[in-house]
Scaffold this motif. Structure first.
Motif, PDB file in Angstrom:
ATOM      1  N   ILE A  71      30.747 -13.193   3.108  1.00 14.51           N
ATOM      2  CA  ILE A  71      30.882 -12.377   1.900  1.00 14.51           C
ATOM      3  C   ILE A  71      30.651 -10.928   2.298  1.00 14.51           C
ATOM      4  CG2 ILE A  71      29.844 -11.768  -0.327  1.00 14.51           C
ATOM      5  CD1 ILE A  71      29.264 -14.672  -0.802  1.00 14.51           C
ATOM      6  N   TRP A  72      31.543 -10.049   1.862  1.00 13.08           N
ATOM      7  CA  TRP A  72      31.425  -8.613   2.132  1.00 13.08           C
ATOM      8  C   TRP A  72      31.281  -7.912   0.787  1.00 13.08           C
ATOM      9  CZ3 TRP A  72      32.548  -6.057   7.072  1.00 13.08           C
ATOM     10  CH2 TRP A  72      32.474  -4.662   6.996  1.00 13.08           C
ATOM     11  N   ALA A  73      30.111  -7.349   0.535  1.00 19.41           N
ATOM     12  CA  ALA A  73      29.842  -6.694  -0.743  1.00 19.41           C
ATOM     13  C   ALA A  73      29.626  -5.209  -0.520  1.00 19.41           C
ATOM     14  CB  ALA A  73      28.607  -7.311  -1.401  1.00 19.41           C
ATOM     15  N   ALA A  74      30.285  -4.378  -1.341  1.00 24.41           N
ATOM     16  CA  ALA A  74      30.198  -2.924  -1.199  1.00 24.41           C
ATOM     17  C   ALA A  74      30.236  -2.280  -2.585  1.00 24.41           C
ATOM     18  CB  ALA A  74      31.336  -2.399  -0.331  1.00 24.41           C
ATOM     19  N   PRO A  75      29.761  -1.027  -2.719  1.00 24.24           N
ATOM     20  CA  PRO A  75      29.747  -0.367  -4.021  1.00 24.24           C
ATOM     21  C   PRO A  75      31.101   0.214  -4.393  1.00 24.24           C
ATOM     22  CG  PRO A  75      28.863   1.099  -2.364  1.00 24.24           C
ATOM     23  CD  PRO A  75      29.148  -0.198  -1.670  1.00 24.24           C
ATOM     24  N   ARG A  76      31.234   0.515  -5.689  1.00 21.68           N
ATOM     25  CA  ARG A  76      32.444   1.160  -6.222  1.00 21.68           C
ATOM     26  C   ARG A  76      33.678   0.407  -5.738  1.00 21.68           C
ATOM     27  NH1 ARG A  76      31.026   7.692  -6.196  1.00 21.68           N
ATOM     28  NH2 ARG A  76      29.042   7.481  -7.310  1.00 21.68           N
ATOM     29  N   GLY A  82      32.586   4.533  12.733  1.00 21.74           N
ATOM     30  CA  GLY A  82      33.415   3.327  12.797  1.00 21.74           C
ATOM     31  C   GLY A  82      32.662   2.043  12.547  1.00 21.74           C
ATOM     32  N   LYS A  83      31.702   2.078  11.618  1.00 21.92           N
ATOM     33  CA  LYS A  83      30.876   0.890  11.357  1.00 21.92           C
ATOM     34  C   LYS A  83      31.728  -0.304  10.912  1.00 21.92           C
ATOM     35  CE  LYS A  83      28.093   2.926   8.375  1.00 21.92           C
ATOM     36  NZ  LYS A  83      28.556   4.329   8.519  1.00 21.92           N
ATOM     37  N   THR A  84      32.745  -0.054  10.084  1.00 17.82           N
ATOM     38  CA  THR A  84      33.556  -1.151   9.563  1.00 17.82           C
ATOM     39  C   THR A  84      34.287  -1.885  10.682  1.00 17.82           C
ATOM     40  OG1 THR A  84      33.866   0.016   7.457  1.00 17.82           O
ATOM     41  CG2 THR A  84      35.411  -1.747   7.956  1.00 17.82           C
ATOM     42  N   ILE A  85      34.848  -1.129  11.628  1.00 21.01           N
ATOM     43  CA  ILE A  85      35.582  -1.747  12.736  1.00 21.01           C
ATOM     44  C   ILE A  85      34.632  -2.493  13.666  1.00 21.01           C
ATOM     45  CG2 ILE A  85      37.056  -1.294  14.725  1.00 21.01           C
ATOM     46  CD1 ILE A  85      38.392  -1.028  11.970  1.00 21.01           C
ATOM     47  N   VAL A 120      27.323 -16.040   5.436  1.00 19.11           N
ATOM     48  CA  VAL A 120      26.861 -14.786   6.037  1.00 19.11           C
ATOM     49  C   VAL A 120      27.209 -13.663   5.068  1.00 19.11           C
ATOM     50  CG1 VAL A 120      27.122 -13.150   7.943  1.00 19.11           C
ATOM     51  CG2 VAL A 120      27.141 -15.616   8.393  1.00 19.11           C
ATOM     52  N   LEU A 121      26.210 -12.900   4.652  1.00 18.67           N
ATOM     53  CA  LEU A 121      26.403 -11.809   3.687  1.00 18.67           C
ATOM     54  C   LEU A 121      26.348 -10.465   4.398  1.00 18.67           C
ATOM     55  CD1 LEU A 121      26.458 -10.473   0.838  1.00 18.67           C
ATOM     56  CD2 LEU A 121      23.957 -10.772   0.800  1.00 18.67           C
ATOM     57  N   VAL A 122      27.381  -9.644   4.182  1.00 19.80           N
ATOM     58  CA  VAL A 122      27.404  -8.269   4.689  1.00 19.80           C
ATOM     59  C   VAL A 122      27.252  -7.335   3.490  1.00 19.80           C
ATOM     60  CG1 VAL A 122      28.737  -6.496   5.880  1.00 19.80           C
ATOM     61  CG2 VAL A 122      28.906  -8.884   6.615  1.00 19.80           C
ATOM     62  N   ILE A 123      26.178  -6.539   3.482  1.00 19.58           N
ATOM     63  CA  ILE A 123      25.956  -5.549   2.422  1.00 19.58           C
ATOM     64  C   ILE A 123      26.340  -4.186   2.996  1.00 19.58           C
ATOM     65  CG2 ILE A 123      24.331  -4.556   0.782  1.00 19.58           C
ATOM     66  CD1 ILE A 123      22.608  -7.026   1.086  1.00 19.58           C
ATOM     67  N   ASP A 124      27.455  -3.661   2.549  1.00 26.64           N
ATOM     68  CA  ASP A 124      27.998  -2.424   3.111  1.00 26.64           C
ATOM     69  C   ASP A 124      27.550  -1.222   2.287  1.00 26.64           C
ATOM     70  OD1 ASP A 124      29.466  -0.824   4.814  1.00 26.64           O
ATOM     71  OD2 ASP A 124      31.365  -1.152   3.777  1.00 26.64           O
ATOM     72  N   GLU A 125      27.230  -0.127   2.981  1.00 31.08           N
ATOM     73  CA  GLU A 125      26.840   1.134   2.323  1.00 31.08           C
ATOM     74  C   GLU A 125      25.748   0.896   1.285  1.00 31.08           C
ATOM     75  OE1 GLU A 125      27.688   3.739   3.583  1.00 31.08           O
ATOM     76  OE2 GLU A 125      29.656   3.555   4.498  1.00 31.08           O
ATOM     77  N   SER A 126      24.703   0.207   1.678  1.00 32.95           N
ATOM     78  CA  SER A 126      23.663  -0.217   0.740  1.00 32.95           C
ATOM     79  C   SER A 126      22.823   0.932   0.207  1.00 32.95           C
ATOM     80  CB  SER A 126      22.748  -1.227   1.431  1.00 32.95           C
ATOM     81  OG  SER A 126      22.205  -0.654   2.610  1.00 32.95           O
ATOM     82  N   GLU A 152      22.903  -5.778   6.815  1.00 32.17           N
ATOM     83  CA  GLU A 152      23.013  -4.523   6.066  1.00 32.17           C
ATOM     84  C   GLU A 152      23.661  -3.477   6.964  1.00 32.17           C
ATOM     85  OE1 GLU A 152      20.297  -1.245   3.654  1.00 32.17           O
ATOM     86  OE2 GLU A 152      19.339  -2.910   4.678  1.00 32.17           O
ATOM     87  N   VAL A 153      24.723  -2.847   6.465  1.00 31.87           N
ATOM     88  CA  VAL A 153      25.483  -1.865   7.240  1.00 31.87           C
ATOM     89  C   VAL A 153      25.367  -0.511   6.554  1.00 31.87           C
ATOM     90  CG1 VAL A 153      27.743  -1.283   8.206  1.00 31.87           C
ATOM     91  CG2 VAL A 153      27.093  -3.684   7.905  1.00 31.87           C
ATOM     92  N   SER A 154      24.730   0.445   7.218  1.00 31.85           N
ATOM     93  CA  SER A 154      24.494   1.734   6.570  1.00 31.85           C
ATOM     94  C   SER A 154      24.034   2.772   7.579  1.00 31.85           C
ATOM     95  CB  SER A 154      23.438   1.585   5.468  1.00 31.85           C
ATOM     96  OG  SER A 154      23.116   2.835   4.890  1.00 31.85           O
TER      97      SER A 154
END
Length: 253
Positions: free
Chosen positions: A40-45, A15-18, A123-129, A152-154
């Protein structure tokens, strides 16, 4: 203080996103003498789209944070307590309309300049880096955006020399029932361990047989819940192959 880097490390399925949604909400609510924040929330695909959907549902009633794409931005800037979602792979695409210069000055650099001119720190959130370029992606994003804080969230973070690391142990996640301690794999069929992979007898069967067995198991679970007086309707999850990943595999073959 200068720019800071934070890692939030937690197992897949925890539940990292929540958790991040609640963290950003608390940042947004903390207005005691601090600088205004834009996110800013940045994620792949297309994962940024999934994250946006989840956060919008999370903020549906509180409206503490606004979730937007580039085309949703008011005055072509990120407002206070607003999250701009985009695909971080686009940083590597020079022709991307939101990255390169354009007549409307709606590119990322211009958006960030107007955001800071309005008094907001980013504030930058790098998701699934851990996908694809890994550390290079993190460096590119931080270099282009120059955030006050990078998170960084991973499950397998790659950021170097963070100022703070928040780690959620796997056993704590299991104890909370967020993910299972073990899985029964096709219990009525032969399963063989080959190296690090398990080969199931069902693998050689047709899709129809696999689906029939899955439906039978779902009905068995539903019946057991009814008999136990538990109001749970088990769902049948069908995972289709990732066409893009399959195409990549074909190219490498």
């Amino acid at each position: 203080a200068g720019p800071k880097k934070l890692i939030f490390k937690a197992p897949t399925g925890s539940g990292k996103t929540i958790v991040m949604a609640e963290f950003l909400k608390r940042l947004a609510d903390d207005t005691d003498g601090r600088t205004l924040l834009a996110f800013i929330w940045a994620a792949p695909r297309k994962l940024h789209e999934q994250s946006k959907d989840k956060l919008e549902r999370y903020f549906e009633h509180s409206r503490a944070v606004e979730c937007s794409y580039f085309e949703d931005l008011t005055d072509r800037r990120i407002q206070e307590n607003e999250i701009l979602f985009f695909n971080w792979e686009s940083i590597r695409q020079e022709g991307n309309v939101y990255i390169r210069d354009n007549e409307q000055e709606n590119n990322l650099s211009a958006v960030l300049e107007r955001t800071r001119d309005a008094g907001c720190e980013v504030v930058l959130v790098i998701d699934e880096s851990h996908y694809h370029a890994q550390a290079e992606t993190s460096q590119n994003l931080m270099g282009v955006i120059v955030p006050k804080l990078t998170i960084e969230v991973s499950a397998t973070p790659v950021m170097q020399n963070p100022d703070e690391l928040v780690s959620v142990p796997l056993e704590e996640v299991k104890a909370e029932g967020m993910i299972k301690k073990s899985v029964l794999l096709n219990p009525d069929f032969e399963n063989v361990l080959r190296g690090e992979k398990i080969a199931s007898e069902l693998a050689s069967s047709t899709d129809e047989i696999v689906l029939r067995e899955a439906v039978k198991k779902r009905e068995e679970l539903a019946r057991a819940y009814r008999e136990a007086g538990v109001a749970i309707n088990p769902l049948l999850l069908i995972q289709l192959p990732d066409r893009r990943a399959q195409a990549d595999d074909d190219l490498q073959a």
